[in-house]
Design a protein around this motif. Structure first.
Motif, PDB file in Angstrom:
ATOM      1  N   TYR A   1     -68.582 -18.208  -1.559  1.00 59.53           N
ATOM      2  CA  TYR A   1     -68.612 -19.416  -1.971  1.00 59.53           C
ATOM      3  C   TYR A   1     -67.305 -19.969  -1.982  1.00 59.53           C
ATOM      4  CZ  TYR A   1     -69.663 -23.188  -5.693  1.00 59.53           C
ATOM      5  OH  TYR A   1     -69.775 -24.452  -6.067  1.00 59.53           O
ATOM      6  N   ARG A   2     -66.423 -19.634  -2.276  1.00 57.83           N
ATOM      7  CA  ARG A   2     -64.972 -20.142  -2.525  1.00 57.83           C
ATOM      8  C   ARG A   2     -64.532 -20.429  -1.042  1.00 57.83           C
ATOM      9  NH1 ARG A   2     -61.400 -18.855  -6.903  1.00 57.83           N
ATOM     10  NH2 ARG A   2     -62.784 -17.740  -8.419  1.00 57.83           N
ATOM     11  N   VAL A   3     -65.123 -19.496   0.091  1.00 54.66           N
ATOM     12  CA  VAL A   3     -64.611 -20.205   1.410  1.00 54.66           C
ATOM     13  C   VAL A   3     -65.572 -21.639   1.697  1.00 54.66           C
ATOM     14  CG1 VAL A   3     -65.300 -19.483   3.895  1.00 54.66           C
ATOM     15  CG2 VAL A   3     -64.228 -17.740   2.450  1.00 54.66           C
TER      16      VAL A   3
ATOM     17  N   MET B   1     -65.886 -11.627   9.965  1.00 57.20           N
ATOM     18  CA  MET B   1     -67.048 -10.987   9.872  1.00 57.20           C
ATOM     19  C   MET B   1     -68.013 -11.356  11.125  1.00 57.20           C
ATOM     20  SD  MET B   1     -68.315 -11.393   6.111  1.00 57.20           S
ATOM     21  CE  MET B   1     -67.491 -10.937   4.427  1.00 57.20           C
ATOM     22  N   ASP B   2     -68.569 -10.332  11.445  1.00 58.83           N
ATOM     23  CA  ASP B   2     -69.762 -10.534  12.458  1.00 58.83           C
ATOM     24  C   ASP B   2     -70.724 -11.389  11.768  1.00 58.83           C
ATOM     25  OD1 ASP B   2     -71.927  -8.899  10.933  1.00 58.83           O
ATOM     26  OD2 ASP B   2     -70.903  -7.397  11.866  1.00 58.83           O
ATOM     27  N   GLU B   3     -71.550 -12.308  12.968  1.00 56.04           N
ATOM     28  CA  GLU B   3     -72.490 -13.387  12.259  1.00 56.04           C
ATOM     29  C   GLU B   3     -73.828 -12.576  11.554  1.00 56.04           C
ATOM     30  OE1 GLU B   3     -73.709 -16.125  15.162  1.00 56.04           O
ATOM     31  OE2 GLU B   3     -72.023 -16.090  16.219  1.00 56.04           O
TER      32      GLU B   3
ATOM     33  N   LEU C   1     -68.043 -19.650  10.125  1.00 50.31           N
ATOM     34  CA  LEU C   1     -67.762 -18.805   8.906  1.00 50.31           C
ATOM     35  C   LEU C   1     -67.410 -17.324   9.285  1.00 50.31           C
ATOM     36  CD1 LEU C   1     -70.792 -20.191   6.793  1.00 50.31           C
ATOM     37  CD2 LEU C   1     -68.390 -20.353   6.420  1.00 50.31           C
ATOM     38  N   ALA C   2     -68.190 -16.971  10.299  1.00 52.29           N
ATOM     39  CA  ALA C   2     -67.817 -15.642  10.831  1.00 52.29           C
ATOM     40  C   ALA C   2     -66.208 -15.273  11.172  1.00 52.29           C
ATOM     41  CB  ALA C   2     -68.668 -15.202  12.032  1.00 52.29           C
ATOM     42  N   ARG C   3     -65.891 -16.463  12.021  1.00 53.57           N
ATOM     43  CA  ARG C   3     -64.388 -16.596  12.191  1.00 53.57           C
ATOM     44  C   ARG C   3     -63.609 -16.757  11.114  1.00 53.57           C
ATOM     45  NH1 ARG C   3     -66.278 -19.956  16.355  1.00 53.57           N
ATOM     46  NH2 ARG C   3     -65.564 -21.492  15.533  1.00 53.57           N
TER      47      ARG C   3
ATOM     48  N   GLY D   1     -65.723 -27.085   2.993  1.00 51.71           N
ATOM     49  CA  GLY D   1     -66.666 -28.183   2.511  1.00 51.71           C
ATOM     50  C   GLY D   1     -67.904 -27.971   3.486  1.00 51.71           C
ATOM     51  N   GLY D   2     -68.208 -26.980   4.164  1.00 47.73           N
ATOM     52  CA  GLY D   2     -69.461 -26.657   5.033  1.00 47.73           C
ATOM     53  C   GLY D   2     -68.884 -26.338   6.331  1.00 47.73           C
ATOM     54  N   ALA D   3     -69.765 -25.313   7.034  1.00 51.16           N
ATOM     55  CA  ALA D   3     -69.486 -24.881   8.387  1.00 51.16           C
ATOM     56  C   ALA D   3     -70.809 -24.186   9.010  1.00 51.16           C
ATOM     57  CB  ALA D   3     -68.364 -23.862   8.138  1.00 51.16           C
TER      58      ALA D   3
END
Length: 338
Positions: free
Chosen positions: A19-21, A39-41, A33-35, A26-28
């Motif tokens: 959530y902090r990310v 993490m992997d998708e 987000l994986a990058r 602001g949205g991705a």
């Protein structure tokens, strides 16, 4: 990595960090987000579903965006309160708390009308206060289904105030609620607002243009009918006689079959009426059927108990006429519910 501060709300550190990310970006998209999270998708998809289920994020224009912190924390508090309330209600029911207290109150009575044994099959309830007390206790013990009719259609404001906590408690526990209203409901703004509120929370509501009989049925095991249909304030007849309850259920089903779904508000889209489309929690449960391999996983992702999750699944399968859970998910997709 920031120090977790949401642990007191039973939020895992990885969910809080995710959530902090979202707050920082602001949205991705899942790929972004994986990058960003390294993490992997697949792992990101798991976190994304949990974030949506917990009320921390929402999908807009293909991007996962954070809910504002104030609203997100309120959602987490609401989840915690709902779970705690359900645990306490289940514990109270399992230990027979209400029946035990009723026994204290009615020690002078020859029989307790709500205890597990020695209950009269028929009982006259005199006056509105006694009827409301009976409804409170019957609703508390309801485990699977509530059937109600309102022949007059319009619900007075004070009755809405009385009914709301009972209705919310029933729906929160995953109990199927079906309510029939006379056509006069369509002309009363307060009543219609409340009916749409019930539908959003998972109730099924229909409007009848033919005369209705006043009935309240709980778990198809107990029913209330007015002593005088023309003056409900006089009191009601509480029956647990299986044959009579079955006849009243059949009457309700006939009236239900003749009624119409709640009209769609101007501006609502989609071919389904408000009474047919799934509520938000039902939609999330249907989505979980395509991703969660176990009920425990689906319930945890959504933030409800396993027992409540299974009740919703059973009701949705019946509503969709599905042969199994995978079939229910397919039918839901065909209808555009998910």
């Amino acid at each position: 990595m920031s120090h977790p501060i949401l642990e007191f709300l039973d939020i895992r550190p990885e969910d809080e960090n995710f959530y902090r990310v979202l707050l920082r970006t602001g949205g991705a998209s899942p790929q972004q987000l994986a990058r960003h999270c390294d993490m992997d998708e697949e792992a990101v998809c798991v976190l994304q579903k949990r974030a949506i289920g917990l009320g921390l994020a929402t999908v807009t224009d293909g991007l996962l965006r954070p809910i504002t912190p104030a609203k997100a924390v309120q959602n987490l508090i609401d989840h915690r309160i709902a779970l705690t309330r359900e645990e306490l209600e289940s514990a109270a029911a399992a230990h027979g708390v209400v029946a035990a207290l009723l026994a204290e109150r009615d020690t002078a009575a020859p029989a307790d009308p709500f205890a597990d044994s020695d209950r009269p099959m028929m009982k006259h309830l005199e006056g509105l206060a006694e009827v409301r007390a009976a409804i409170d206790e019957l609703a508390f013990y309801t485990r699977s289904e509530s059937l109600t009719t309102w022949p007059g259609g319009r619900i007075p404001v004070d009755s809405i105030t009385t009914a709301r906590p009972l209705d919310e408690r029933i729906l929160r526990r995953g109990i199927r609620m079906r309510s029939l209203f006379g056509a006069a409901a369509l002309d009363d703004a307060e009543t219609m607002a409340y009916l749409r509120e019930l539908v959003r929370k998972g109730a099924e509501v229909r409007i009848s243009r033919v005369p209705l009989e006043r009935i309240l049925i709980y778990d198809r095991a107990a029913a209330l009918t007015p002593i005088d249909p023309a003056d409900s304030i006089r009191g009601a007849l509480l029956t647990r006689e299986p044959g009579l309850v079955a006849a009243l259920v059949s009457l309700f089903e006939r009236m239900w079959g003749q009624a119409q779904e709640l009209p769609v508000l101007v501006g609502e889209d989609g071919p389904e009426s408000a009474g047919e489309r799934p509520s938000e929690i039902e939609r999330r449960i249907l989505e979980s059927l395509t991703t969660a391999d176990k009920d425990e996983t689906g319930a945890r992702d959504i933030g409800i108990s396993v027992r409540t999750y299974r009740k919703y699944v059973a009701a949705l399968m019946q509503r969709l006429d599905a042969s199994n859970r995978f079939h229910a998910a397919l039918l839901a997709r065909e209808r555009g519910w998910i």
